[in-house]
Design an enzyme around this catalytic site. Sequence first.
Site, mmCIF file in Angstrom:
data_model
loop_
_atom_site.group_PDB
_atom_site.id
_atom_site.type_symbol
_atom_site.label_atom_id
_atom_site.label_comp_id
_atom_site.label_asym_id
_atom_site.label_seq_id
_atom_site.Cartn_x
_atom_site.Cartn_y
_atom_site.Cartn_z
ATOM 1 C CG ASN A 159 -5.111 2.457 -5.289
ATOM 2 O OD1 ASN A 159 -5.709 1.648 -4.567
ATOM 3 N ND2 ASN A 159 -5.244 2.475 -6.598
ATOM 4 C CG HIS A 213 -1.847 1.190 1.251
ATOM 5 N ND1 HIS A 213 -3.107 1.166 0.684
ATOM 6 C CD2 HIS A 213 -1.694 2.437 1.771
ATOM 7 C CE1 HIS A 213 -3.684 2.336 0.859
ATOM 8 N NE2 HIS A 213 -2.852 3.127 1.511
ATOM 9 C CB CYS A 214 2.073 3.363 -2.643
ATOM 10 S SG CYS A 214 3.154 4.784 -2.915
ATOM 11 N N PRO A 215 1.304 5.167 0.274
ATOM 12 C CG PRO A 215 2.597 6.111 1.966
ATOM 13 C CD PRO A 215 2.457 4.874 1.145
#
Length: 330
Positions: A179, A173-175
């Site tokens: 997403n 999960h990439c902030p």
Amino acid sequence: VLQAMGGSHAKAEKSKDERKESGAVIAWRNTRRDIARLSQCGIMCGARVFHIAARILGPILLCVGLGLIGFVTHTGFFFMLPLLEKEGLLVQVCLSTTGIFLLFNIVYNYARSAFMDPGLPPEYETGMAELRSQVEELGEAQMKQCKRCDRLKPPRCHHCSICNRCVLKMDHHCPWINNCVGWRNYRFFCLFMLYLCIGCCFVIFICLAFLKEIVIFKRKRGSLVSRLVRTRIMMVFMMCCSIMVALLILGGFHVFLVLSNQTTIEFQMNFIRRAEARRNGEYFRNPYDLGRTRNFQQVFGPYLPRSLLWLLSWLTKPPSGDGIRYPSLS
């Protein structure tokens, strides 16, 4: 009689000591259980706070990323490009065309990776009905059901606690894109990092033409406008250098993941399995590693790396498959 009285007294003392010891053991067990409960409650509270903070921080970082791209673009086209007027119109046109091409690909891949669904598995009953004929080949152990969202959980699928959903071939999960990076948007994420790194190198190359004039002859540029230009160019130069270094590290890691057909989660799991196999005198190999070319095609589609068509994500075909079944060595 005295011996009997002494023996009974000794037995009474011994029973008292045993009761004291048993009481101490029980108290220690109760204390340890209370500590475990408190630590578990603390971990759960910390996890909830982290998830809430990640959900709040995600949109903020997304806006920050777009703001940084806009700041560098505005500085390049409205402050740096006019200073190259003495180099000729041809140089300005070439630099503008290259900058617009890089900017379009950066924004396009950033938008696709941020707003595209990374891959949602079907409902368990629906998925099992579709895969009923392949149950014998895939094995019952691989036909799992997620305990949190009750959806089908095929191999390489994981539940994201921040998005509160399962993601096919989840990487992380990439902030910065707010997403998950998964089966459908992984190639856009990789191309975004690639074009962003190339764009940083492009901006740094242009800034180098002004460093001598800014650093050595900065006293001759004493007007308010020249100071503003100098400040913005130096800010853009330092920002691009920092981002490029970070992208070289992160991008290099994802190049390794693409060529070995692993996700970030699988890399951590395979690292542990490889260490256990080494201790047992065995050899461990990633079951999804089909060779560098086929691994590359599973991310960027049916294109060879040397063709360079995979760089144009807005024209190329997506990789084949449904995100549920993957070819493997087993």
